[in-house]
Design a protein around this motif. Structure first.
Motif, PDB file in Angstrom:
ATOM      1  N   ARG A 107      -0.435   0.914  -5.579  1.00 43.33           N
ATOM      2  CA  ARG A 107      -2.095   0.378  -5.160  1.00 43.33           C
ATOM      3  C   ARG A 107      -2.643   1.023  -4.077  1.00 43.33           C
ATOM      4  NH1 ARG A 107      -3.928  -6.051  -4.490  1.00 43.33           N
ATOM      5  NH2 ARG A 107      -6.184  -5.497  -3.778  1.00 43.33           N
ATOM      6  N   THR A 108      -3.912   1.741  -4.138  1.00 43.40           N
ATOM      7  CA  THR A 108      -4.850   2.223  -2.589  1.00 43.40           C
ATOM      8  C   THR A 108      -6.198   1.084  -2.760  1.00 43.40           C
ATOM      9  OG1 THR A 108      -5.974   3.343  -4.779  1.00 43.40           O
ATOM     10  CG2 THR A 108      -4.279   4.494  -3.945  1.00 43.40           C
ATOM     11  N   VAL A 109      -6.936   1.715  -2.068  1.00 47.48           N
ATOM     12  CA  VAL A 109      -8.292   0.876  -1.656  1.00 47.48           C
ATOM     13  C   VAL A 109      -8.552   0.489  -2.875  1.00 47.48           C
ATOM     14  CG1 VAL A 109     -10.317   0.445  -0.011  1.00 47.48           C
ATOM     15  CG2 VAL A 109      -7.673   1.376   0.753  1.00 47.48           C
ATOM     16  N   ALA A 110      -8.630   2.207  -2.901  1.00 51.78           N
ATOM     17  CA  ALA A 110     -10.006   1.854  -4.559  1.00 51.78           C
ATOM     18  C   ALA A 110      -9.845   1.317  -5.810  1.00 51.78           C
ATOM     19  CB  ALA A 110     -10.670   3.420  -4.445  1.00 51.78           C
ATOM     20  N   LEU A 126      -5.661   0.151  -9.072  1.00 52.53           N
ATOM     21  CA  LEU A 126      -4.213  -0.001  -9.021  1.00 52.53           C
ATOM     22  C   LEU A 126      -3.307   0.343 -10.658  1.00 52.53           C
ATOM     23  CD1 LEU A 126      -2.103  -2.463  -8.276  1.00 52.53           C
ATOM     24  CD2 LEU A 126      -3.857  -3.572  -9.823  1.00 52.53           C
ATOM     25  N   TRP A 160       0.750  -1.192   0.537  1.00 52.45           N
ATOM     26  CA  TRP A 160       0.160   0.281  -0.322  1.00 52.45           C
ATOM     27  C   TRP A 160       0.678   1.600  -0.014  1.00 52.45           C
ATOM     28  CZ3 TRP A 160      -4.869  -1.560  -1.407  1.00 52.45           C
ATOM     29  CH2 TRP A 160      -5.404  -2.584  -0.664  1.00 52.45           C
TER      30      TRP A 160
END
Length: 206
Positions: free
Chosen positions: A71-74, A76, A19
């Motif tokens: 990459r983030t939570v929402a 890629l 992350w």
């Protein structure tokens, strides 16, 4: 990757923290069985190494695949200009990027394999934008490449399944991790599904 001549010599391909940028990212080597490590290939805080293979007849010849990703939570962001294939002929002391015949556009995740029968033959499965990609083959120890097919991982995309293995007994027979395991018997030109429908899907490793 363990050096077949000396099990104290080990290479580790590290993609880095999932992350965040930075961290232990790149290619690392130990010569004392893991007591100490040296980073021998570094590109940037956003680019790690996703695969490393060697020439089985001369393990000082190494091939490493770099992978630029964020990459983030929402979302890629998978790939970029820093993804590529590198070669060393001195056990990782020096590296140069291989480009002849390889895609000129931004690349994503790359998987590598060296032929056990003819180590000058190297294979690369390369992810390209739009969940596309293909299989490239070199007969010149990576100095030049030819695209063999558009075969790429399905399902969630090549960034998820992207490893290949060369058959230890039969030349130019390849296996490709995929939702359905892929096999080629002609150096990556054509592919077939293995085991379907009698086995479960999600073939992460062989």
């Amino acid at each position: 990757l363990i050096d077949p001549r000396d099990s104290n010599v080990v290479y580790v391909a590290a993609q880095g923290p999932l992350w965040a940028p930075g961290g232990d990212r790149g290619l690392y080597k130990t010569v004392d069985g893991g007591e100490s490590w040296e980073q021998i290939l570094e590109v940037s805080e956003n680019t790690g190494v996703t695969d490393v293979v060697c020439d089985p007849q001369n393990p000082d010849v190494l091939y490493a695949a770099t992978h630029q990703r964020h990459r983030t939570v929402a979302a890629l962001i998978n790939g970029g200009p820093e993804s590529g294939i590198y070669k060393s002929v001195d056990g990782g002391a020096h590296w140069r990027q291989l480009t002849s015949g390889l895609p000129g556009e931004d690349q994503g995740k790359i998987g590598l394999a060296v032929s056990p029968q003819k180590p000058n033959v190297v294979y690369a499965t390369i992810e390209l934008p739009g969940r596309k990609g293909g299989l490239w083959r070199s007969e010149t120890a990576g100095e030049s490449w030819i695209k063999m097919s558009d075969y790429a991982s399905g399902g969630t995309g090549p960034h998820y399944y992207q490893e290949i293995w060369a058959d230890p007994h039969r030349f130019d027979v390849l296996y490709h991790a995929n939702v359905t395991l892929g096999r080629s018997e002609d150096g990556g030109r054509t592919w077939e599904a293995v085991g379907s429908p009698w086995k479960h899907v999600d073939n992460h490793a062989v």
